[in-house]
Design an enzyme around this catalytic site. Structure first.
Site, PDB file in Angstrom:
ATOM      1  N   THR A  53       0.845  -1.194   0.000  1.00 47.69           N
ATOM      2  CA  THR A  53       0.000   0.000   0.000  1.00 47.69           C
ATOM      3  C   THR A  53       0.884   1.250   0.000  1.00 47.69           C
ATOM      4  OG1 THR A  53      -0.202  -0.131   2.398  1.00 47.69           O
ATOM      5  CG2 THR A  53      -1.956  -1.165   1.104  1.00 47.69           C
ATOM      6  N   THR A  55       1.367   4.439   1.587  1.00 45.89           N
ATOM      7  CA  THR A  55       2.099   5.008   2.733  1.00 45.89           C
ATOM      8  C   THR A  55       3.081   3.987   3.297  1.00 45.89           C
ATOM      9  OG1 THR A  55       0.230   6.447   3.250  1.00 45.89           O
ATOM     10  CG2 THR A  55       1.831   6.073   5.013  1.00 45.89           C
ATOM     11  N   CYS A  56       2.646   2.759   3.381  1.00 42.91           N
ATOM     12  CA  CYS A  56       3.473   1.697   3.936  1.00 42.91           C
ATOM     13  C   CYS A  56       4.735   1.467   3.103  1.00 42.91           C
ATOM     14  CB  CYS A  56       2.679   0.398   4.021  1.00 42.91           C
ATOM     15  SG  CYS A  56       1.076   0.563   4.814  1.00 42.91           S
ATOM     16  N   SER A  57       4.575   1.475   1.787  1.00 43.46           N
ATOM     17  CA  SER A  57       5.682   1.182   0.876  1.00 43.46           C
ATOM     18  C   SER A  57       6.572   2.387   0.597  1.00 43.46           C
ATOM     19  CB  SER A  57       5.140   0.658  -0.461  1.00 43.46           C
ATOM     20  OG  SER A  57       4.483  -0.571  -0.274  1.00 43.46           O
ATOM     21  N   LEU A  61       7.831   1.562   5.888  1.00 38.95           N
ATOM     22  CA  LEU A  61       8.791   0.456   5.791  1.00 38.95           C
ATOM     23  C   LEU A  61      10.180   0.946   5.371  1.00 38.95           C
ATOM     24  CD1 LEU A  61       9.503  -2.542   5.989  1.00 38.95           C
ATOM     25  CD2 LEU A  61       8.567  -2.844   3.689  1.00 38.95           C
TER      26      LEU A  61
END
Length: 182
Positions: A53, A55-57, A61
């Protein structure tokens, strides 16, 4: 989750590389428990709505991955990223992101996330049940500090990000060390 809380005992179904297996998919199942991940270590755990996703990527992370040395300098032994995704997805995401320093934990059924009170419905995005975004500093299986994004609710129309950002967690660690040293 809250400071002082002991983590629940959960068994995670993971896929690990096994060079004794021939062919294009040299992986086998391995059960890993909460104790295996957290016992005897001081770690950062962060959880997010889903692998791959935006924001996560793009931010969360990579921020923890690139800041690993700074976290280690503050007494962190490991950093783990958890999501309510299966091991196949988590492993492919880590591979696609070039992750070397952050371990991924697949909470495929959401058992751990449910037991720590962070499971939310994200049907509004077509995700189903997922984790609310948070981070925690965990010392020997006990929550030392907890960073939850505001507004936790089912089908939240936004994806807040800031409290659980690597910069915020690192700031806590640096200030805690400075306070202890003073």
């Amino acid at each position: 989750m809250f400071a002082g809380q002991k983590l629940p005992n959960v068994t995670f179904r993971t896929r690990v590389r096994d060079d004794s297996i021939e062919g294009p998919n040299p992986f086998r199942w391995q059960d890993v428990t909460t104790a295996d991940y957290f016992e005897g270590k001081r770690v950062v755990l962060f959880s997010l709505p889903g692998a791959f996703t935006p924001t996560c990527s793009t931010y969360q992370l990579p921020g923890f991955e690139n800041g690993f040395g700074d976290f280690a300098a503050e007494g962190i032994d490991a950093i783990y990223c958890m999501s309510v995704n299966d091991s196949f997805v988590m492993n492919k995401w880590a591979e696609a992101q070039g992750i070397k320093n952050v371990g991924v934990i697949p909470d495929g059924s959401g058992e751990f996330t449910r037991k720590v009170g962070m499971l939310v419905d994200k049907d509004n995005l077509g995700f189903g049940m997922r984790s609310w975004r948070y981070a925690a500093v965990i010392d020997n299986g006990v929550v030392e500090a907890f960073f939850e994004e505001p507004g936790r609710d089912d089908n939240h129309p936004e994806d807040p990000y800031g409290e659980s950002a690597p910069e915020n967690v690192l700031s806590y660690l640096k200030n805690k060390v400075d306070t202890v040293a003073a």
